[in-house]
Design an enzyme around this catalytic site. Structure first.
Site, PDB file in Angstrom:
ATOM      1  N   ALA A 128       7.288   0.085  -5.448  1.00  0.00           N
ATOM      2  CA  ALA A 128       7.446   0.969  -4.287  1.00  0.00           C
ATOM      3  C   ALA A 128       8.720   1.806  -4.291  1.00  0.00           C
ATOM      4  O   ALA A 128       9.063   2.403  -3.262  1.00  0.00           O
ATOM      5  CB  ALA A 128       7.354   0.177  -2.975  1.00  0.00           C
ATOM      6  N   ALA A 129       9.404   1.899  -5.436  1.00  0.00           N
ATOM      7  CA  ALA A 129      10.584   2.783  -5.485  1.00  0.00           C
ATOM      8  C   ALA A 129      10.161   4.224  -5.193  1.00  0.00           C
ATOM      9  O   ALA A 129      10.849   4.956  -4.467  1.00  0.00           O
ATOM     10  CB  ALA A 129      11.254   2.685  -6.844  1.00  0.00           C
ATOM     11  N   GLY A 130       9.025   4.623  -5.758  1.00  0.00           N
ATOM     12  CA  GLY A 130       8.520   5.982  -5.520  1.00  0.00           C
ATOM     13  C   GLY A 130       8.144   6.187  -4.055  1.00  0.00           C
ATOM     14  O   GLY A 130       8.320   7.279  -3.500  1.00  0.00           O
ATOM     15  N   ASP A 131       7.637   5.144  -3.417  1.00  0.00           N
ATOM     16  CA  ASP A 131       7.283   5.248  -1.997  1.00  0.00           C
ATOM     17  C   ASP A 131       8.543   5.397  -1.144  1.00  0.00           C
ATOM     18  O   ASP A 131       8.557   6.146  -0.165  1.00  0.00           O
ATOM     19  CB  ASP A 131       6.508   4.000  -1.547  1.00  0.00           C
ATOM     20  N   GLY A 145       0.869  -1.189   0.000  1.00  0.00           N
ATOM     21  CA  GLY A 145       0.000   0.000   0.000  1.00  0.00           C
ATOM     22  C   GLY A 145       0.895   1.225   0.000  1.00  0.00           C
ATOM     23  O   GLY A 145       1.841   1.305   0.788  1.00  0.00           O
TER      24      GLY A 145
END
Ligand code: RIB
Length: 313
Positions: A252-255, A42
């Site tokens: 999830a690299a951006g997260d 998430g």
């Protein structure tokens, strides 16, 4: 700052059903995958874990359902030291669920079933008002209702709290207030979708940056993968080099970037340094499998960042 920065993350909490395969099937095609695993994910929860491991004192504001995943999702956040008093349970609803397909190259495709995330409401924002008002940075993404996100922006604005928006997934319609933030950190396709400008050339990239400023963002950091990050304060802009990484899983690299930049920016107020730190956090994450398991600790991120400085000497 003589204490860990207080980061409030308002957003989604999902269980990721991760399927690894040689390559993604084409429409209409059936193919055999290599493995399957359930991993806590998430975008909101991922950013919370990223910020906590980077050294933040993190509070999560979100919702889970009353299904079998809910306890695992909550327990996982608590095990990362994240305050979960504002993670509410929605009775009669499933928790958020994402099917994540990761192919050999590390590229992924994700389908999200929002479940309880869709129930995160303006009333929840009001209930968590004191947490938002007392944090150093409010960190937002868009897997929960936009009306809830804009309500949180309102509360933070009134309290003078700095706001970071990772506009993922890119909204189909963008309410005016949504971009009234201190920093927006889209990737290339999100920046194109929001600004309405295809970014094939540097000139178009700069036009997109100007458009994001015009719509309210004080600072813009567009993540461009191997090309690094374009950072702008509205007057000057510069490319911040990427940290080279062997991509194993880009989920999830951006997260990872968003959680890390929030902590570093809150700590020292220097956004350029924070982008370098966040680029390293993104590089660490893509070289590891899974969303939250792939988030680097403070030491791991600093070592990754410093390794390019050394290589460049
Ligand atoms: O950004 C990656 C995340 O997107 C995954 O963890 C998945 O849950 C989706 O929300």
């Amino acid at each position: 700052m003589d204490r860990p920065p207080r980061i409030a993350v308002l957003g989604s909490i999902n269980m990721d059903l991760v399927v690894r395969c040689g390559r993604l099937p084409r429409p209409g095609e059936t193919s055999i995958a290599e493995s399957h695993v359930e991993i806590c994910g998430g975008k909101g929860a991922n950013q919370a874990v990223a910020a906590a491991r980077a050294g933040g004192d993190v509070t999560m504001i979100g919702r889970v359902g009353d299904d079998a995943f809910a306890d695992r999702l909550r327990a996982n956040l608590i095990s990362e030291g994240i305050h979960c008093e504002w993670v509410q349970t929605t009775s009669g609803s499933a928790s958020g669920l994402a099917t994540v397909w990761v192919e050999q190259s590390g590229q992924n495709s994700i389908l999200v079933v929002p479940g309880a995330n869709a129930k995160l409401s303006v009333a929840d924002v009001r209930a968590a008002k004191s947490v938002i008002e007392s944090c150093d940075i409010l960190l937002l993404q868009l897997e929960v209702p936009l009306v809830t996100v804009t309500a949180a922006i309102d509360v933070a604005r009134r309290a003078g709290v700095r706001i970071i928006l990772d506009p993922a997934p890119a909204p189909i319609e963008c309410p005016t207030k949504l971009l009234d933030v201190d920093l927006i950190c889209p990737n290339e396709s999100e920046a194109a979708a929001i600004s309405g400008i295809a970014m094939d050339t540097n000139d178009e990239l700069n036009r997109a940056v100007r458009e994001l400023h015009r719509r309210g963002a004080s600072h813009v950091a567009i993540t461009l993968g191997e090309r690094g990050t374009l950072l702008s304060d509205g007057e000057t802009s510069q490319f911040v080099d990427a940290v080279p990484a062997k991509a194993v899983d880009t989920t999830a690299a951006g997260d990872a970037f968003a959680g890390a930049i929030a902590v570093h920016w809150a700590e020292n107020n220097r956004l350029l340094d924070a982008v370098q730190f966040a680029n390293a956090a993104g590089a660490w994450a893509v070289s590891r499998k899974g969303a939250q398991p792939g988030m680097g600790t403070r030491i791991e991120i600093e070592k990754t960042r410093d390794s390019i400085a050394k290589n460049g000497e």
